[in-house]
Design a protein around this motif. Structure first.
Motif, PDB file in Angstrom:
ATOM      1  N   VAL A 153       0.790  -1.151  -0.061  1.00  0.00           N
ATOM      2  CA  VAL A 153       0.076  -0.076   0.107  1.00  0.00           C
ATOM      3  C   VAL A 153       0.615   1.220  -0.034  1.00  0.00           C
ATOM      4  O   VAL A 153       1.813   1.190   1.026  1.00  0.00           O
ATOM      5  CB  VAL A 153      -1.039   0.030   1.297  1.00  0.00           C
ATOM      6  CG1 VAL A 153      -1.853   1.144   1.272  1.00  0.00           C
ATOM      7  CG2 VAL A 153      -1.787  -1.314   1.101  1.00  0.00           C
ATOM      8  N   HIS A 156       0.355   7.308   1.712  1.00  0.00           N
ATOM      9  CA  HIS A 156      -1.019   7.866   1.633  1.00  0.00           C
ATOM     10  C   HIS A 156      -1.491   8.474   2.836  1.00  0.00           C
ATOM     11  O   HIS A 156      -0.966   8.377   3.904  1.00  0.00           O
ATOM     12  CB  HIS A 156      -2.207   7.035   0.972  1.00  0.00           C
ATOM     13  CG  HIS A 156      -2.627   6.188   1.819  1.00  0.00           C
ATOM     14  ND1 HIS A 156      -1.697   4.871   2.049  1.00  0.00           N
ATOM     15  CD2 HIS A 156      -3.561   6.067   2.518  1.00  0.00           C
ATOM     16  CE1 HIS A 156      -2.527   4.185   2.830  1.00  0.00           C
ATOM     17  NE2 HIS A 156      -3.429   4.897   3.251  1.00  0.00           N
ATOM     18  N   LEU A 187       2.241  -1.824   9.249  1.00  0.00           N
ATOM     19  CA  LEU A 187       2.320  -0.400   8.789  1.00  0.00           C
ATOM     20  C   LEU A 187       3.793   0.381   9.111  1.00  0.00           C
ATOM     21  O   LEU A 187       4.168  -0.188  10.020  1.00  0.00           O
ATOM     22  CB  LEU A 187       1.114   0.275   9.742  1.00  0.00           C
ATOM     23  CG  LEU A 187      -0.218  -0.272   9.139  1.00  0.00           C
ATOM     24  CD1 LEU A 187      -1.546   0.555   9.997  1.00  0.00           C
ATOM     25  CD2 LEU A 187      -0.582  -0.046   7.734  1.00  0.00           C
ATOM     26  N   HIS A 246       1.205   7.380   5.976  1.00  0.00           N
ATOM     27  CA  HIS A 246       1.670   5.778   6.238  1.00  0.00           C
ATOM     28  C   HIS A 246       1.217   4.838   4.958  1.00  0.00           C
ATOM     29  O   HIS A 246       1.052   5.288   3.772  1.00  0.00           O
ATOM     30  CB  HIS A 246       0.349   5.187   7.102  1.00  0.00           C
ATOM     31  CG  HIS A 246      -0.694   5.322   6.923  1.00  0.00           C
ATOM     32  ND1 HIS A 246      -1.640   6.364   6.801  1.00  0.00           N
ATOM     33  CD2 HIS A 246      -1.614   4.093   6.658  1.00  0.00           C
ATOM     34  CE1 HIS A 246      -2.897   6.067   6.514  1.00  0.00           C
ATOM     35  NE2 HIS A 246      -3.078   4.835   6.379  1.00  0.00           N
ATOM     36  N   SER A 248       2.436   0.525   3.735  1.00  0.00           N
ATOM     37  CA  SER A 248       2.583  -0.840   4.047  1.00  0.00           C
ATOM     38  C   SER A 248       3.376  -1.501   2.892  1.00  0.00           C
ATOM     39  O   SER A 248       2.860  -1.406   1.801  1.00  0.00           O
ATOM     40  CB  SER A 248       1.419  -1.639   4.814  1.00  0.00           C
ATOM     41  OG  SER A 248       0.551  -1.943   3.738  1.00  0.00           O
ATOM     42  N   ARG A 257      -1.360 -11.554   7.238  1.00  0.00           N
ATOM     43  CA  ARG A 257      -1.544 -10.606   7.951  1.00  0.00           C
ATOM     44  C   ARG A 257      -2.843  -9.896   8.018  1.00  0.00           C
ATOM     45  O   ARG A 257      -2.844  -8.771   7.445  1.00  0.00           O
ATOM     46  CB  ARG A 257      -0.472  -9.351   7.990  1.00  0.00           C
ATOM     47  CG  ARG A 257       0.024  -8.365   8.986  1.00  0.00           C
ATOM     48  CD  ARG A 257      -0.300  -6.999   8.112  1.00  0.00           C
ATOM     49  NE  ARG A 257      -1.493  -6.524   7.598  1.00  0.00           N
ATOM     50  CZ  ARG A 257      -1.665  -5.362   6.797  1.00  0.00           C
ATOM     51  NH1 ARG A 257      -0.757  -4.645   6.659  1.00  0.00           N
ATOM     52  NH2 ARG A 257      -3.007  -5.319   6.469  1.00  0.00           N
ATOM     53  N   VAL A 259      -6.124  -7.928   9.286  1.00  0.00           N
ATOM     54  CA  VAL A 259      -6.536  -6.930  10.028  1.00  0.00           C
ATOM     55  C   VAL A 259      -8.070  -6.501   9.803  1.00  0.00           C
ATOM     56  O   VAL A 259      -8.344  -6.779   8.627  1.00  0.00           O
ATOM     57  CB  VAL A 259      -5.680  -5.713   9.855  1.00  0.00           C
ATOM     58  CG1 VAL A 259      -4.305  -5.892   9.920  1.00  0.00           C
ATOM     59  CG2 VAL A 259      -6.080  -4.959   8.449  1.00  0.00           C
TER      60      VAL A 259
HETATM   61  O1  LIG Z   1      -3.649  -2.590   6.118  1.00  0.00           O
HETATM   62  C1  LIG Z   1      -2.753  -1.950   5.256  1.00  0.00           C
HETATM   63  O2  LIG Z   1      -1.776  -2.660   4.785  1.00  0.00           O
HETATM   64  C2  LIG Z   1      -2.789  -0.679   4.854  1.00  0.00           C
HETATM   65  C3  LIG Z   1      -3.887  -0.013   5.503  1.00  0.00           C
HETATM   66  C4  LIG Z   1      -3.975   1.368   5.210  1.00  0.00           C
HETATM   67  O3  LIG Z   1      -3.287   2.192   4.936  1.00  0.00           O
HETATM   68  C5  LIG Z   1      -5.398   2.121   5.411  1.00  0.00           C
HETATM   69  O4  LIG Z   1      -6.542   1.606   6.055  1.00  0.00           O
HETATM   70  O5  LIG Z   1      -5.460   3.536   5.166  1.00  0.00           O
END
Ligand SMILES: O=C(O)CCC(=O)C(=O)O
Length: 291
Positions: A153, A156, A187, A246, A248, A257, A259
């Motif tokens: 990701v 952003h 993250l 942030h 990933s 992984r 979430v």
């Molecule tokens: O879980 C991830 O790898 C990225 C999640 C993320 O950046 C978001 O939800 O804004």
């Protein structure tokens, strides 16, 4: 139970994110994962969907079918796939449970277990500690970060996609249902970057136009050296300020992984942009966190 200390609140306001260890119990994590595995087992994949999800905007929305599927997903439970998981006939070439990038965006509304975690007293307490007056839930996602193929990701700010006036009203709650490590794509954050506003916004284009969304402004150049990893154990949560930068990385490891994540907005004295891709609908107005 107090989930945030004064120090936590201060750290969150200073750095733009906050790691909370042991936010959910291992049993709560397992229950969410088990429910998700039932959903995946039963998922019905529409034909146009048999093309991949990408965090690259252009790639993600390059067909009308996929663009419609995405932009109308705010009040539904929909499936977004990793690259290269279908052959050219649209058949899975990996086990279906290893094919998904994410499911979104209304698990918090239609899946009772996800709903109960989202509206739990722990989350409500946390919002109270942050002095949120009328917080609402905007969206939710289950992100898989599959072993070996879980895509990156790119850097952003969430407010690029979830824009409010004023800024500073959106917060992500990201809960690790398995250990998230540097190897499997945890993250990474640029601490303090939430203080600099945003450099681009994703907006809906006028009705009848394609593509359905576009960007105003550009993603700024990000200095890789400023990113700090935020590994977290199963059950740990991370609060993410809407303007903190942030990202990933790809998951090159052999461990997934998973979430569960959702976004909260302080709706008091806040204008939700009518140009955002995500809009409340008659069927699903943004529900109050405190109800
Ligand atoms: O879980 C991830 O790898 C990225 C999640 C993320 O950046 C978001 O939800 O804004």
């Amino acid at each position: 139970m107090e989930v945030l200390t004064e120090q936590d609140v201060q750290k969150y306001r200073e750095e733009g994110y906050l790691v909370l260890e042991c936010f959910l119990s291992p049993e709560e994590c397992d229950a969410l994962r088990e429910r998700m595995s039932e959903i995946v087992e039963r998922m019905d994949v529409p034909a146009h969907c048999r093309t991949q999800f990408s965090t690259d905007h252009d790639e993600q929305l390059k067909s009308q079918g996929n663009a419609d599927y995405f932009i109308t997903s705010g009040d539904k439970i929909r499936y977004f796939f990793e690259k290269g998981v279908f052959d050219d006939k649209g058949e899975f070439i990996v086990p279906r449970e290893r094919s998904l990038n994410k499911i979104g965006h209304a698990l918090h509304a239609y899946e009772p277990l996800f709903k109960s975690i989202t509206h739990s007293s722990k989350v409500q307490n946390l919002a109270q500690k942050l002095e949120l007056i009328n917080p609402v839930i905007l969206q939710s996602m289950y992100i898989f970060k599959q072993p070996g193929i879980g895509g990156e990701v790119t850097p952003h700010q969430d407010a690029t996609f979830l824009y409010t006036e004023p800024l500073g009203r959106v917060m992500g709650m990201w809960i690790a249902l398995e250990d998230a490590t540097v190897d499997n794509g945890c993250l990474w954050f640029t601490p303090g970057s939430h203080k600099n506003g945003i450099s681009r916004r994703m907006v809906r284009t006028p009705k009848g136009m394609f593509p359905l969304t576009d960007f105003i402004g550009r993603e700024q150049a990000h200095d890789n050296k400023l990113f700090v990893p935020a590994p977290v154990k199963k059950g740990g949560a991370i609060l993410i300020h809407g303007e903190v930068v942030h990202r990933s990385a790809e998951n090159t490891s052999d461990r997934s992984r998973h979430v569960y994540t959702f976004h909260i907005m302080e709706s008091e004295n806040t204008v939700w942009s009518p140009e955002n891709w995500l809009q409340p609908t008659e069927e699903l107005p943004f529900p109050s966190l405190y109800s």
